[in-house]
Design a protein around this motif. Structure first.
Motif, PDB file in Angstrom:
ATOM      1  N   SER A 155      38.391 119.372  27.619  1.00  0.00           N
ATOM      2  CA  SER A 155      38.850 120.149  26.470  1.00  0.00           C
ATOM      3  C   SER A 155      37.711 120.519  25.537  1.00  0.00           C
ATOM      4  O   SER A 155      36.691 119.835  25.466  1.00  0.00           O
ATOM      5  CB  SER A 155      39.879 119.345  25.665  1.00  0.00           C
ATOM      6  OG  SER A 155      41.080 119.178  26.357  1.00  0.00           O
TER       7      SER A 155
ATOM      8  N   TYR B 146      52.087 120.021  23.032  1.00  0.00           N
ATOM      9  CA  TYR B 146      51.085 120.192  24.095  1.00  0.00           C
ATOM     10  C   TYR B 146      50.098 119.027  24.100  1.00  0.00           C
ATOM     11  O   TYR B 146      49.535 118.659  23.071  1.00  0.00           O
ATOM     12  CB  TYR B 146      50.323 121.504  23.898  1.00  0.00           C
ATOM     13  CG  TYR B 146      49.260 121.710  24.953  1.00  0.00           C
ATOM     14  CD1 TYR B 146      49.616 122.056  26.250  1.00  0.00           C
ATOM     15  CD2 TYR B 146      47.920 121.495  24.658  1.00  0.00           C
ATOM     16  CE1 TYR B 146      48.657 122.214  27.226  1.00  0.00           C
ATOM     17  CE2 TYR B 146      46.952 121.657  25.635  1.00  0.00           C
ATOM     18  CZ  TYR B 146      47.325 122.012  26.921  1.00  0.00           C
ATOM     19  OH  TYR B 146      46.384 122.149  27.897  1.00  0.00           O
TER      20      TYR B 146
ATOM     21  N   ALA C 243      42.483 121.506  26.539  1.00  0.00           N
ATOM     22  CA  ALA C 243      42.303 122.756  25.785  1.00  0.00           C
ATOM     23  C   ALA C 243      41.057 123.440  26.347  1.00  0.00           C
ATOM     24  O   ALA C 243      39.945 123.259  25.858  1.00  0.00           O
ATOM     25  CB  ALA C 243      42.150 122.471  24.295  1.00  0.00           C
TER      26      ALA C 243
ATOM     27  N   THR D  87      45.456 132.803  28.846  1.00  0.00           N
ATOM     28  CA  THR D  87      44.340 132.062  29.433  1.00  0.00           C
ATOM     29  C   THR D  87      44.124 132.490  30.876  1.00  0.00           C
ATOM     30  O   THR D  87      43.312 131.901  31.580  1.00  0.00           O
ATOM     31  CB  THR D  87      44.611 130.544  29.413  1.00  0.00           C
ATOM     32  OG1 THR D  87      45.804 130.269  30.174  1.00  0.00           O
ATOM     33  CG2 THR D  87      44.785 130.027  27.995  1.00  0.00           C
TER      34      THR D  87
ATOM     35  N   TYR E  77      45.994 125.678  21.259  1.00  0.00           N
ATOM     36  CA  TYR E  77      46.904 125.187  22.299  1.00  0.00           C
ATOM     37  C   TYR E  77      48.117 124.499  21.686  1.00  0.00           C
ATOM     38  O   TYR E  77      49.252 124.708  22.131  1.00  0.00           O
ATOM     39  CB  TYR E  77      46.162 124.228  23.235  1.00  0.00           C
ATOM     40  CG  TYR E  77      45.419 124.908  24.358  1.00  0.00           C
ATOM     41  CD1 TYR E  77      46.021 125.102  25.605  1.00  0.00           C
ATOM     42  CD2 TYR E  77      44.119 125.364  24.181  1.00  0.00           C
ATOM     43  CE1 TYR E  77      45.342 125.728  26.641  1.00  0.00           C
ATOM     44  CE2 TYR E  77      43.432 125.998  25.213  1.00  0.00           C
ATOM     45  CZ  TYR E  77      44.043 126.173  26.445  1.00  0.00           C
ATOM     46  OH  TYR E  77      43.379 126.793  27.465  1.00  0.00           O
TER      47      TYR E  77
ATOM     48  N   SER F 289      44.944 123.518  33.039  1.00  0.00           N
ATOM     49  CA  SER F 289      45.483 123.918  31.751  1.00  0.00           C
ATOM     50  C   SER F 289      46.655 124.853  32.000  1.00  0.00           C
ATOM     51  O   SER F 289      46.777 125.445  33.065  1.00  0.00           O
ATOM     52  CB  SER F 289      44.403 124.623  30.925  1.00  0.00           C
ATOM     53  OG  SER F 289      43.938 125.764  31.595  1.00  0.00           O
TER      54      SER F 289
END
Length: 290
Positions: A79, A94, A98, A114, A87, A15
């Motif tokens: 995700s 994007y 996630a 993050t 996100y 990510s």
């Protein structure tokens, strides 16, 4: 403003690294205000567990809500559907995973960070309030060194030893032995530091204890499934270290979000490794559920 690495520069499974920071005042954009931010964590993940423990030690329930996510993400790419809007609002077009953890800004609906080390530092430095000093200035370098020891000397070494330990090829077996040597050396270092001491760096817990305790949880709940019985017997021999782990596990801030069965479900959801004889050996009774 958050900094994000373009998804085209990241591995397919990673990510983006949102690296916003919490500043000292309103001039910094993001600053510590009660109820402005949300922490989204899946405590079965070791990084998320370290954040949840830090949040608990600081007593932040009333000022910085913790949003708990299931142990296994609900989308094939790793995700969480609940995090997708954050996100997408934070990075144009994007399309990556996630993933948790996320420090989100409720005022803007966007992600602040993050990046786990930054989140931990900002919790300790900007949201401390009347809570304990988890990042004493005189111990910054030592805490960073212990975090690196946990990442490389415990987690990665145990993972590498487990991956190669059942391989019969001579080169792989030699690498596995080297990884075990690294693991035993790291555990011996930590054991020596804790002999006769309640915490690693003084009379009170710091982020060093959060890092070490989290590494020990992973070692005894996840990595042991891929280590042989002889290796686990040596691991269990560091008595001061495991007594320390057991003491911390009895503290509410550490125990509150530790669900051993959830940790194992998360591990088994993506692990394709073979189990070894060490799977039946447990060093600490973390929750009485295994």
């Amino acid at each position: 403003m958050s900094v994000v690495v373009p998804s085209s520069l990241l591995p397919a499974s990673a990510s983006p690294a949102f690296r916003g920071r919490i500043g000292r005042s309103a001039d910094s954009g993001h600053y510590a205000v009660p109820h402005r931010y949300r922490l989204h964590v899946a405590p079965a993940d070791p990084d998320c567990l370290s954040i949840a423990v830090t949040h608990g030690l600081l007593g932040l329930d009333a000022t910085l809500p913790l949003r708990l996510l299931p142990e296994v993400p609900d989308a094939p790419d790793g995700s969480y559907t609940a995090l997708r809007p954050l996100y997408e609002a934070s990075a144009h077009l994007y399309a990556g995973p996630a993933a948790a953890p996320v420090l989100g800004d409720a005022w803007t609906g966007r992600i602040v960070s993050t990046h786990v080390p930054d989140i931990l530092r900002d919790l300790a430095l900007r949201f401390r309030g009347d809570g304990p000093d988890l990042l004493p200035e005189e111990h910054h370098e030592e805490i960073d060194a212990l975090a690196a020891l946990c990442a490389d000397g415990v987690h990665r070494a145990a993972q590498r030893a487990g991956e190669l330990g059942l391989d019969t090829e001579e080169g792989a077996r030699r690498e596995a032995e080297e990884a075990l040597g690294t693991l035993f050396a790291a555990l011996a270092d930590l054991d020596a530091r804790l002999t006769g001491r309640a915490y690693l760096l003084g009379p009170d817990p710091t982020l060093a204890d959060v890092h070490v305790w989290g590494a020990l949880v992973q070692l005894d709940t996840v990595h042991r499934w891929h280590l042989d019985a002889a290796a686990l017997d040596r691991v269990a021999g560091f008595r001061a270290l495991w007594a320390y782990a057991q003491r911390l596990a009895a503290r509410p801030a550490f125990a509150r979000h530790l669900d051993v069965e959830a940790v194992l479900r998360r591990h088994r959801a993506h692990c394709r490794g073979r189990e070894a004889a060490g799977a039946g050996i447990r060093v600490v009774d973390w929750s009485g559920t295994v």
